[in-house]
Motif scaffolding. Structure first.
Motif, PDB file in Angstrom:
ATOM      1  N   ILE B 130       0.820  -1.222   0.000  1.00 39.68           N
ATOM      2  CA  ILE B 130       0.000   0.000   0.000  1.00 39.68           C
ATOM      3  C   ILE B 130       0.848   1.264   0.000  1.00 39.68           C
ATOM      4  O   ILE B 130       0.409   2.302  -0.470  1.00 39.68           O
ATOM      5  N   ASP B 131       2.105   1.183   0.480  1.00 38.26           N
ATOM      6  CA  ASP B 131       2.900   2.419   0.479  1.00 38.26           C
ATOM      7  C   ASP B 131       3.425   2.772  -0.906  1.00 38.26           C
ATOM      8  O   ASP B 131       4.076   3.791  -1.085  1.00 38.26           O
ATOM      9  N   ALA B 132       3.131   1.945  -1.881  1.00 39.17           N
ATOM     10  CA  ALA B 132       3.413   2.345  -3.254  1.00 39.17           C
ATOM     11  C   ALA B 132       2.325   3.295  -3.755  1.00 39.17           C
ATOM     12  O   ALA B 132       2.469   3.930  -4.801  1.00 39.17           O
ATOM     13  N   VAL B 133       1.249   3.415  -2.974  1.00 42.87           N
ATOM     14  CA  VAL B 133       0.118   4.248  -3.394  1.00 42.87           C
ATOM     15  C   VAL B 133      -0.115   5.424  -2.445  1.00 42.87           C
ATOM     16  O   VAL B 133      -0.373   6.535  -2.873  1.00 42.87           O
ATOM     17  N   VAL B 134      -0.022   5.166  -1.147  1.00 39.30           N
ATOM     18  CA  VAL B 134      -0.246   6.242  -0.167  1.00 39.30           C
ATOM     19  C   VAL B 134       0.848   6.213   0.897  1.00 39.30           C
ATOM     20  O   VAL B 134       1.591   5.246   1.035  1.00 39.30           O
ATOM     21  N   GLU B 135       0.903   7.287   1.665  1.00 41.66           N
ATOM     22  CA  GLU B 135       1.809   7.371   2.805  1.00 41.66           C
ATOM     23  C   GLU B 135       1.296   6.434   3.906  1.00 41.66           C
ATOM     24  O   GLU B 135       0.090   6.390   4.168  1.00 41.66           O
ATOM     25  N   VAL B 136       2.193   5.680   4.527  1.00 38.74           N
ATOM     26  CA  VAL B 136       1.776   4.763   5.591  1.00 38.74           C
ATOM     27  C   VAL B 136       2.447   5.188   6.899  1.00 38.74           C
ATOM     28  O   VAL B 136       3.633   5.532   6.918  1.00 38.74           O
ATOM     29  N   ASP B 137       1.687   5.220   7.990  1.00 41.79           N
ATOM     30  CA  ASP B 137       2.259   5.655   9.263  1.00 41.79           C
ATOM     31  C   ASP B 137       2.970   4.525   9.999  1.00 41.79           C
ATOM     32  O   ASP B 137       4.031   4.721  10.563  1.00 41.79           O
ATOM     33  N   TYR B 138       2.343   3.370  10.035  1.00 37.69           N
ATOM     34  CA  TYR B 138       2.954   2.242  10.752  1.00 37.69           C
ATOM     35  C   TYR B 138       2.771   0.946   9.971  1.00 37.69           C
ATOM     36  O   TYR B 138       1.814   0.814   9.197  1.00 37.69           O
ATOM     37  N   TYR B 139       3.678   0.024  10.249  1.00 38.03           N
ATOM     38  CA  TYR B 139       3.623  -1.277   9.577  1.00 38.03           C
ATOM     39  C   TYR B 139       3.517  -2.395  10.607  1.00 38.03           C
ATOM     40  O   TYR B 139       4.281  -2.425  11.570  1.00 38.03           O
ATOM     41  N   LEU B 140       2.575  -3.291  10.411  1.00 33.47           N
ATOM     42  CA  LEU B 140       2.575  -4.542  11.158  1.00 33.47           C
ATOM     43  C   LEU B 140       2.909  -5.632  10.156  1.00 33.47           C
ATOM     44  O   LEU B 140       2.176  -5.838   9.195  1.00 33.47           O
ATOM     45  N   HIS B 141       4.037  -6.295  10.366  1.00 35.26           N
ATOM     46  CA  HIS B 141       4.511  -7.261   9.387  1.00 35.26           C
ATOM     47  C   HIS B 141       3.967  -8.647   9.695  1.00 35.26           C
ATOM     48  O   HIS B 141       3.411  -8.889  10.748  1.00 35.26           O
ATOM     49  N   GLY B 142       4.187  -9.552   8.755  1.00 39.13           N
ATOM     50  CA  GLY B 142       3.875 -10.958   9.013  1.00 39.13           C
ATOM     51  C   GLY B 142       2.754 -11.503   8.167  1.00 39.13           C
ATOM     52  O   GLY B 142       1.798 -10.806   7.849  1.00 39.13           O
ATOM     53  N   CYS B 143       2.896 -12.755   7.786  1.00 39.32           N
ATOM     54  CA  CYS B 143       1.876 -13.462   7.013  1.00 39.32           C
ATOM     55  C   CYS B 143       1.523 -14.734   7.754  1.00 39.32           C
ATOM     56  O   CYS B 143       2.151 -15.751   7.531  1.00 39.32           O
ATOM     57  N   PRO B 144       0.561 -14.658   8.677  1.00 42.06           N
ATOM     58  CA  PRO B 144      -0.228 -13.484   9.056  1.00 42.06           C
ATOM     59  C   PRO B 144       0.495 -12.658  10.126  1.00 42.06           C
ATOM     60  O   PRO B 144       1.566 -13.034  10.576  1.00 42.06           O
ATOM     61  N   ILE B 145      -0.136 -11.536  10.541  1.00 37.02           N
ATOM     62  CA  ILE B 145       0.405 -10.721  11.628  1.00 37.02           C
ATOM     63  C   ILE B 145       0.489 -11.561  12.899  1.00 37.02           C
ATOM     64  O   ILE B 145      -0.202 -12.560  13.031  1.00 37.02           O
ATOM     65  N   MET B 159      -2.228   4.629  24.044  1.00 31.83           N
ATOM     66  CA  MET B 159      -1.618   5.362  25.148  1.00 31.83           C
ATOM     67  C   MET B 159      -0.865   6.589  24.665  1.00 31.83           C
ATOM     68  O   MET B 159      -0.263   7.323  25.451  1.00 31.83           O
ATOM     69  N   GLY B 160      -0.869   6.803  23.361  1.00 30.57           N
ATOM     70  CA  GLY B 160      -0.194   7.963  22.806  1.00 30.57           C
ATOM     71  C   GLY B 160       1.312   7.786  22.706  1.00 30.57           C
ATOM     72  O   GLY B 160       2.042   8.747  22.529  1.00 30.57           O
ATOM     73  N   LYS B 161       1.780   6.533  22.845  1.00 34.34           N
ATOM     74  CA  LYS B 161       3.224   6.284  22.680  1.00 34.34           C
ATOM     75  C   LYS B 161       3.512   5.952  21.222  1.00 34.34           C
ATOM     76  O   LYS B 161       2.636   5.504  20.491  1.00 34.34           O
ATOM     77  N   LYS B 162       4.764   6.141  20.828  1.00 32.69           N
ATOM     78  CA  LYS B 162       5.119   5.772  19.466  1.00 32.69           C
ATOM     79  C   LYS B 162       5.368   4.266  19.438  1.00 32.69           C
ATOM     80  O   LYS B 162       6.248   3.772  20.126  1.00 32.69           O
ATOM     81  N   PRO B 163       4.551   3.532  18.660  1.00 33.66           N
ATOM     82  CA  PRO B 163       4.735   2.079  18.667  1.00 33.66           C
ATOM     83  C   PRO B 163       6.110   1.700  18.118  1.00 33.66           C
ATOM     84  O   PRO B 163       6.608   2.335  17.199  1.00 33.66           O
ATOM     85  N   ASP B 164       6.717   0.688  18.711  1.00 34.74           N
ATOM     86  CA  ASP B 164       8.022   0.183  18.261  1.00 34.74           C
ATOM     87  C   ASP B 164       7.857  -0.695  17.037  1.00 34.74           C
ATOM     88  O   ASP B 164       6.908  -1.452  16.953  1.00 34.74           O
ATOM     89  N   THR B 165       8.794  -0.609  16.109  1.00 35.09           N
ATOM     90  CA  THR B 165       8.832  -1.616  15.047  1.00 35.09           C
ATOM     91  C   THR B 165      10.073  -2.456  15.279  1.00 35.09           C
ATOM     92  O   THR B 165      11.167  -1.911  15.441  1.00 35.09           O
TER      93      THR B 165
END
Lengths: 430, 254
Positions: B130-145, B159-165
């Protein structure tokens, strides 16, 4: 009633995948009626081409998140048929256990998350948690247990890991199996509650005679293996399945439709209960009696009841499999090795019906071609036939009610549109 | 969104198996609690209610049709936060395997020549994340997640924290899980170059890392290619192994 009516339901909710319903009635006569499948096709046939045989089950599981174990199993059985691989008894028991887990998981998801909200007159399980808290929590609990069965054997339900050509590459601990057994024993209370709810809910009375196709197995109620049979009394040679069942392209659908040599037919829980009721376990037979379902039953809405009856069967079969595994004392086993190559067929009863995989594997173990026939694709014609008969019965009702009725009918089939638009080829590479 | 209101969350699905949405639904124990903190306003697979007013959009699936581009752009316009849910969405996933072939050939092979020319539902373009089409804020990886990762991500976000990748290779997870190295067992693994966070579940349950989470940042691909060849794979085998989840270049625009 000579009425004009135009219904277009975009993206039917609470089904797996993307579909629209289009109905156009002029002066009380249906001019146009179709279930449009708008799911993006995925072209698995192209993905599989040129891959190694022991990657096929991994790739093909990803046709569908709901019935990943079924696709994995059909894939493994096709690979093992093609390459003359015989798996051990322990491996077969483990695979069947995972299969029961998926059957339970898929049916529970459908009954509690997708169908009960209709019966309770709400839009999803979220309000159901408030209006029928006990029923909603029972559903969540049963679903958790079903997931746990798949996790114990396969690592996870969605895209299982350990089911592998030649056997099963992970051995569950006896303690984990015993824990599952206890929880399965306790699960019947929840299933009984759901049965009572469904019986009291009075599913719509609508019936359209049709052919039922399913697997049939000599020793057991067929889920993981068996030979295809028709309710019209015909046995189908598994190797000739594609001669009896023909797929064809229709313009309004990215999923192909299918017909048997007789025309429209239905696959899935209702077909299985109709064809194989004598092989249900004792508790499932009890549930069948309590359901008031008269067989043969041609009411597609009763598919949901049939699914629930199969939940009883899957739970009792799983308990039996665990007992056998515990008797055997599960141990780490080497994988059975391939002894040949060529064409192979694997047919299983996925939750939604007969699922067919066929591969051509060359002597290097590379996949050259594949065919895959999906339950929902086989049911699309049956769904449209039903809608054509059902809509005229509703024409004197308000439009919103008609729309709800047709959506409920489509949902009763538990269509898996992602699967149906997986898209495979029927021609082999030369 | 006012301070007292629950964030409105929507789920969208493009070209995929819907397994990542189902992974969310399989948080059976946590779902009732989650629903106390967010309002799910769009989740076609599980609910009839639909709303176009949402703050957070979880998007699963890759983009493989023109109409999907349009829909995705609409989602981006509405949502404050867009999260790519799972491999198909974050790196393109298995769907990209078809990109090696001309799209006309792909369509024809499956639906026949006539259908491939005219049938609208089967319009297909090369699959992409999807980031080939729009800006993405966060990624959850995995098949499946991973359910665990999804839950900790959601908690951080609420909680308003920046999620870790996670940005360590699967090998780290594999050590933590106490697994014997796949190479030691005579297998071939993509763990050293693949992003972790999966608890190395595929190795724990008896196979190898298939690379589904895409490459870790700055992977040493060339060195790993040599390792795989040293352990007996041909250059062609190695290329195929990388291609299974890497046909789109793993998150790079394509």
């Amino acid at each position: 009633m000579k009425r004009d009516l135009n219904i277009k339901i975009r993206e039917i909710t609470r089904v797996e995948g993307h579909g629209n319903i289009v109905i156009d009635v002029k002066k009380g006569e249906i001019k146009d009626l179709k279930l449009e499948i708008i799911e993006s096709p995925r072209f698995f046939e192209m993905m599989l081409r040129g891959r190694r045989y022991d990657e096929a089950q991994h790739i093909m599981a990803r046709i569908c998140g709901i019935c990943a174990v079924s696709h994995t199993s059909a894939s493994l059985r096709a690979i093992e048929d093609a390459m003359d691989i015989r798996i051990s008894r322990q491996a077969a028991l483990l695979r069947k256990l995972a299969f029961d887990g998926e059957m339970l998981q898929s049916h529970i998801l459908h009954i509690f998350f997708l169908v009960l909200p209709d019966l309770a007159g709400v839009g999803s399980i979220v309000p159901l948690l408030a209006s029928h808290p006990e029923m909603a929590r029972t559903g969540l609990e049963l679903k958790r247990l079903a997931n746990e069965i798949c996790e114990t054997v396969g690592g996870r339900h969605i895209h299982p890991i350990s089911l592998f050509p030649g056997g099963v590459v992970f051995t569950p601990k006896p303690a984990d199996l015993k824990k599952l057994r206890g929880e399965l024993e306790a699960s019947f209370t929840g299933l009984e509650a759901a049965l009572e709810f469904l019986v009291n809910a009075k599913l719509p009375d609508f019936s359209l005679e049709r052919e039922f196709i399913s697997l049939k197995s000599k020793g057991e109620y067929a889920f993981y293996s068996g030979e295809p049979v028709s309710s019209l009394g015909k046995e189908i040679d598994p190797g000739c399945f594609t001669e009896e069942i023909k797929e064809y392209v229709v313009e309004h659908s990215s999923a192909k439709h299918a017909r048997s040599s007789k025309g429209t037919y239905m696959v899935g829980a209702l077909a299985r209960v109709n064809n194989n009721r004598r092989q249900l376990g004792p508790r499932a037979k009890g549930a069948l009696r309590a359901s008031g379902m008269k067989l043969p039953c041609y009411n597609p809405f009763m598919n949901n009841m049939a699914q629930l009856i199969e939940c009883f069967h899957a739970a009792e079969e799983a308990i039996g499999l665990i007992d056998e595994l515990l008797d055997l004392g599960p141990k780490t086993e080497p994988l059975a090795k391939p002894k040949g190559h060529g064409r192979g067929v694997g047919i299983v009863e996925a939750p939604r019906g007969t699922l067919y995989h066929e591969y051509e594997i060359n002597k290097e173990g590379i996949i050259e071609g594949s065919v895959c026939i999906i339950p929902t694709a086989q049911n699309l014609r049956s769904i449209e036939d039903d809608l054509r008969a059902f809509v005229p019965m509703l024409l004197d009702r308000p439009k919103a009610e008609i729309a709800r009725g047709v959506e409920t009918l489509v949902r009763a089939y538990d269509p898996c549109i992602s699967c149906s638009a997986h898209i495979m080829d029927v021609s082999f590479m030369e | 969104m006012g301070p007292q209101e629950k964030p409105r969350v929507a789920f969208f699905s493009f070209t995929c198996c819907e397994g990542c949405q189902l992974m969310v639904l399989s948080c059976e124990k946590e779902l009732p609690d989650i629903l106390k903190h967010i309002k799910i306003v769009n989740f076609r697979e599980a609910m009839s209610e639909k709303s176009d007013d949402y703050d957070i959009a979880f998007v699963e699936g890759s983009i493989s049709r023109r109409d999907e581009i349009k829909k995705l752009k609409k989602v981006r316009k509405q949502a404050r936060v867009v999260v790519a849910l799972g491999t198909c969405s974050s790196t393109g996933g298995l769907n990209c395997l078809k990109n090696r072939y001309p799209m006309e050939e792909v369509k024809e092979a499956v639906y026949g020549k006539r259908a491939a020319l005219s049938y609208k539902p089967i319009d297909t373009i090369p699959a992409r994340p999807i980031d080939a089409v729009v800006e993405v804020d966060y990624y959850l990886h995995g098949c499946p997640i991973s359910k665990k990762e999804f839950l900790s991500f959601l908690t951080a976000l609420l909680m308003g924290k920046k999620p870790d990748t996670v940005n360590h290779p699967v090998c780290v997870d594999c050590k933590m899980a106490g697994n014997i190295c796949v190479f030691e067992k005579g297998g071939h693994c993509l763990g050293p170059v693949t992003r972790g966070g999966c608890d190395a579940i595929c190795v724990t349950y008896g196979t190898w890392c298939w690379g589904c989470r895409g490459p870790v940042d700055n992977p040493n691909i060339d060195s790993h290619r040599e390792t795989l060849e040293r352990y007996g794979l041909t250059a062609e085998d190695v290329a195929k192994k990388f291609a299974l989840y890497g046909e789109c270049g793993g998150g790079r625009k394509c």
